[in-house]
Design a protein around this motif. Structure first.
Motif, PDB file in Angstrom:
ATOM      1  N   GLU A 161       0.847  -1.198   0.000  1.00  0.00           N
ATOM      2  CA  GLU A 161       0.000   0.000   0.000  1.00  0.00           C
ATOM      3  C   GLU A 161       0.878   1.242   0.000  1.00  0.00           C
ATOM      4  OE1 GLU A 161      -3.539   2.222   2.575  1.00  0.00           O
ATOM      5  OE2 GLU A 161      -2.431   0.540   3.457  1.00  0.00           O
TER       6      GLU A 161
ATOM      7  N   LEU B 290       0.718  -7.122   6.911  1.00  0.00           N
ATOM      8  CA  LEU B 290       0.330  -5.803   6.437  1.00  0.00           C
ATOM      9  C   LEU B 290       1.534  -5.229   5.693  1.00  0.00           C
ATOM     10  CD1 LEU B 290      -1.464  -3.104   8.605  1.00  0.00           C
ATOM     11  CD2 LEU B 290       0.257  -2.509   6.900  1.00  0.00           C
TER      12      LEU B 290
ATOM     13  N   LEU C   4      -3.289  -4.733  15.627  1.00  0.00           N
ATOM     14  CA  LEU C   4      -3.609  -5.001  14.230  1.00  0.00           C
ATOM     15  C   LEU C   4      -4.487  -6.233  14.095  1.00  0.00           C
ATOM     16  CD1 LEU C   4      -0.065  -4.362  12.682  1.00  0.00           C
ATOM     17  CD2 LEU C   4      -1.899  -2.712  13.128  1.00  0.00           C
ATOM     18  N   GLU C   5      -5.340  -6.212  13.076  1.00  0.00           N
ATOM     19  CA  GLU C   5      -6.215  -7.356  12.832  1.00  0.00           C
ATOM     20  C   GLU C   5      -5.390  -8.518  12.285  1.00  0.00           C
ATOM     21  OE1 GLU C   5      -9.885  -6.735  10.745  1.00  0.00           O
ATOM     22  OE2 GLU C   5      -9.849  -4.583  11.219  1.00  0.00           O
ATOM     23  N   THR C   6      -5.482  -9.660  12.953  1.00  0.00           N
ATOM     24  CA  THR C   6      -4.694 -10.828  12.561  1.00  0.00           C
ATOM     25  C   THR C   6      -4.967 -11.223  11.112  1.00  0.00           C
ATOM     26  OG1 THR C   6      -4.796 -11.579  14.843  1.00  0.00           O
ATOM     27  CG2 THR C   6      -4.093 -13.189  13.201  1.00  0.00           C
ATOM     28  N   ALA C   7      -6.224 -11.123  10.706  1.00  0.00           N
ATOM     29  CA  ALA C   7      -6.592 -11.537   9.355  1.00  0.00           C
ATOM     30  C   ALA C   7      -5.943 -10.672   8.286  1.00  0.00           C
ATOM     31  CB  ALA C   7      -8.116 -11.503   9.199  1.00  0.00           C
ATOM     32  N   LYS C   8      -5.501  -9.459   8.659  1.00  0.00           N
ATOM     33  CA  LYS C   8      -4.901  -8.549   7.685  1.00  0.00           C
ATOM     34  C   LYS C   8      -3.375  -8.634   7.653  1.00  0.00           C
ATOM     35  CE  LYS C   8      -8.674  -5.193   7.648  1.00  0.00           C
ATOM     36  NZ  LYS C   8      -9.081  -3.772   7.833  1.00  0.00           N
ATOM     37  N   LEU C   9      -2.815  -9.557   8.447  1.00  0.00           N
ATOM     38  CA  LEU C   9      -1.360  -9.727   8.451  1.00  0.00           C
ATOM     39  C   LEU C   9      -0.959 -10.816   7.466  1.00  0.00           C
ATOM     40  CD1 LEU C   9      -0.694  -9.497  12.303  1.00  0.00           C
ATOM     41  CD2 LEU C   9      -0.476  -7.695  10.580  1.00  0.00           C
TER      42      LEU C   9
ATOM     43  N   GLN D  27       6.839  -4.434   6.201  1.00  0.00           N
ATOM     44  CA  GLN D  27       5.820  -5.444   6.505  1.00  0.00           C
ATOM     45  C   GLN D  27       5.684  -5.623   8.016  1.00  0.00           C
ATOM     46  OE1 GLN D  27       5.283  -9.140   4.476  1.00  0.00           O
ATOM     47  NE2 GLN D  27       6.466  -8.507   2.680  1.00  0.00           N
TER      48      GLN D  27
ATOM     49  N   TYR E  26      -0.978  -7.854  17.973  1.00  0.00           N
ATOM     50  CA  TYR E  26      -2.105  -8.480  17.282  1.00  0.00           C
ATOM     51  C   TYR E  26      -2.802  -9.396  18.275  1.00  0.00           C
ATOM     52  CZ  TYR E  26       0.574 -12.838  16.984  1.00  0.00           C
ATOM     53  OH  TYR E  26       1.271 -13.974  17.298  1.00  0.00           O
TER      54      TYR E  26
END
Length: 428
Positions: free
Chosen positions: A190, A254, A247-252, A290, A370
């Motif tokens: 990003e 990042l 941080l959202e675990t599902a988004k790692l 990251q 997380y």
């Protein structure tokens, strides 16, 4: 920052790892002080907890005496309050000293990182062949002959250690930046454009402060009472942007990257390999970053190194990748691999990217965690960063490796559309 629990449980392993970077006697003195402060802190916490329990008992006794119509003893309660305040003040002081001492320790090098300095670095891969150039001209001479960089007016504007890109040189620098931005977006990162002024907390989180506090440009306290400095690398900004977050675990993992100028007090030395745009007080860099789960870190490091190698390879440059020894890598990093381009004028390789794995060292300083889905406890993320890439070093490598006998320089194919030229020629 290191894990205090690890120091308590396995001091010997911590000392052995730190000895790759520091003198063993220095390591043991630091760990002795840390353990002494930790024990003092824990003893104070125990005493404060006991004092608070006594205060609760005193409060109950006071209330019961009031209900019974008996005048309670107030003096003892006042003394208890003063004693508790004194203990809490002592705890604050001990915790501050412990945090300062802990913050001065570097990260633990990874198992495959050896002790030593530059002499212990190991080349792990080489790409392409050294270009055969009969009469090598260095990048400073080439940039002047081709009208690409005005070193004299750069010094006139900013002083020693500054330069100004001009004409096709400015366009080549900007073409490099834009191409790198496109490549990093395609790789799934990003794009961020962060502030160039950061609070001191960001410097501490990245592990640059307090040790390297004097290596950056600070605003005076009257202008910036909270403490602000010009960023030395976008790594500091990207990490700092996520301070104190879960941080959202599902988004790692990042994945983010940023383009910024970088500002550093260090300047070029008298050595020929640091002339021109190779080292200065301001330069352009695109940085990838990251945040990962601990178990994702190894794969992330491999992918980041491969990505950076791919970028340099697409430019057609000859380069190598080296695994740095503990003493030659950043104090905040467990492991670093440098991607280094060949500079024909010096017969040396020059780093254009350091790709590093920080483990949870920076995350502890920045409080970035997380939480597993459905879980209550949080854990620290792992951080990784790398230049992708430092254009002020790509620029001279392109000039030197692609120089032609007639004084022109062939433009890398991937940049030709952006530059509007396939060759840089004198007088163009």
């Amino acid at each position: 920052m290191l894990d205090m629990e690890l120091i308590r449980k396995d001091r010997e392993a911590v000392a052995t790892a730190l000895a790759k970077r520091l003198d063993p006697a220095e390591v043991n003195r630091a760990l002795d002080e840390i353990q002494r402060l930790d024990q003092e802190r824990r003893a104070l916490i125990t005493e404060i907890d006991a004092e608070r329990q006594r205060r609760k008992a005193e409060a109950r006794a006071y209330a019961e005496a009031k209900r019974a119509g008996v005048e309670p003893q107030v003096g003892a309660a006042d003394a208890e309050r003063k004693q508790l305040a004194q203990l809490e003040s002592e705890l604050d002081e001990v915790q501050s000293r412990l945090r300062t001492t802990m913050s001065e320790l570097p990260n633990l090098p990874a198992d495959d990182v050896v002790a030593g300095g530059k002499e212990a670095n190991r080349v792990v891969r080489t790409f392409g062949e050294q270009p055969a150039i009969e009469k090598v001209r260095d990048h400073v001479e080439l940039s002047r002959a081709l009208g690409l960089v005005d070193h004299e007016r750069g010094v006139k504007l900013g002083g020693s250690g500054f330069w100004m890109y001009t004409g096709l040189g400015a366009r080549l620098e900007w073409a490099l930046v834009n191409w790198l931005i496109e490549q990093n977006i395609q790789a799934g990162y990003e794009f961020l454009l962060p502030p160039h002024l950061l609070l001191d907390s960001a410097g501490f989180a990245a592990g640059q402060f307090p040790k390297f506090y004097d290596d950056v440009y600070h605003l005076d306290m009257q202008s910036a009472p909270r403490g602000q400095f010009l960023l030395p690398t976008a790594e500091t900004a990207i990490l700092g942007a996520y301070q104190d977050e879960i941080l959202e675990t599902a988004k790692l993992p990042l994945k983010a990257f940023a383009y910024t100028p970088c500002y550093r007090r260090e300047a070029a030395g008298s050595h020929s390999d640091e002339r021109g745009t190779v080292r200065g007080h301001q330069f352009n860099k695109v940085e990838i970053f990251q945040f990962t789960l601990p178990e994702q870190a190894d794969a992330a490091l491999e992918s980041m190194v491969a990505h950076v190698e791919g970028l340099v390879g697409k430019l057609g440059l000859h380069f190598q990748t080296s695994l740095l020894a503990a003493g030659d890598s950043s104090a905040s990093m467990k492991k670093t691999l440098d991607v280094e381009v060949w500079m024909p004028s010096t017969g040396k390789y020059k780093e254009v990217s350091s790709v590093s794995w920080g483990g949870d060292y920076q995350a502890r300083r920045a409080a970035i965690r997380y939480r597993e889905p459905g879980g209550k406890q949080t854990r620290f993320v792992h951080t990784l960063n790398g230049s992708a890439l430092a254009t002020s070093r790509l620029f001279p490598a392109i000039l030197e490796q692609f120089q032609q006998p007639d004084g022109s320089v062939v433009v890398p194919e991937v940049l030709r559309d952006k530059l509007g030229a396939d060759r840089l020629t004198p007088g163009a």
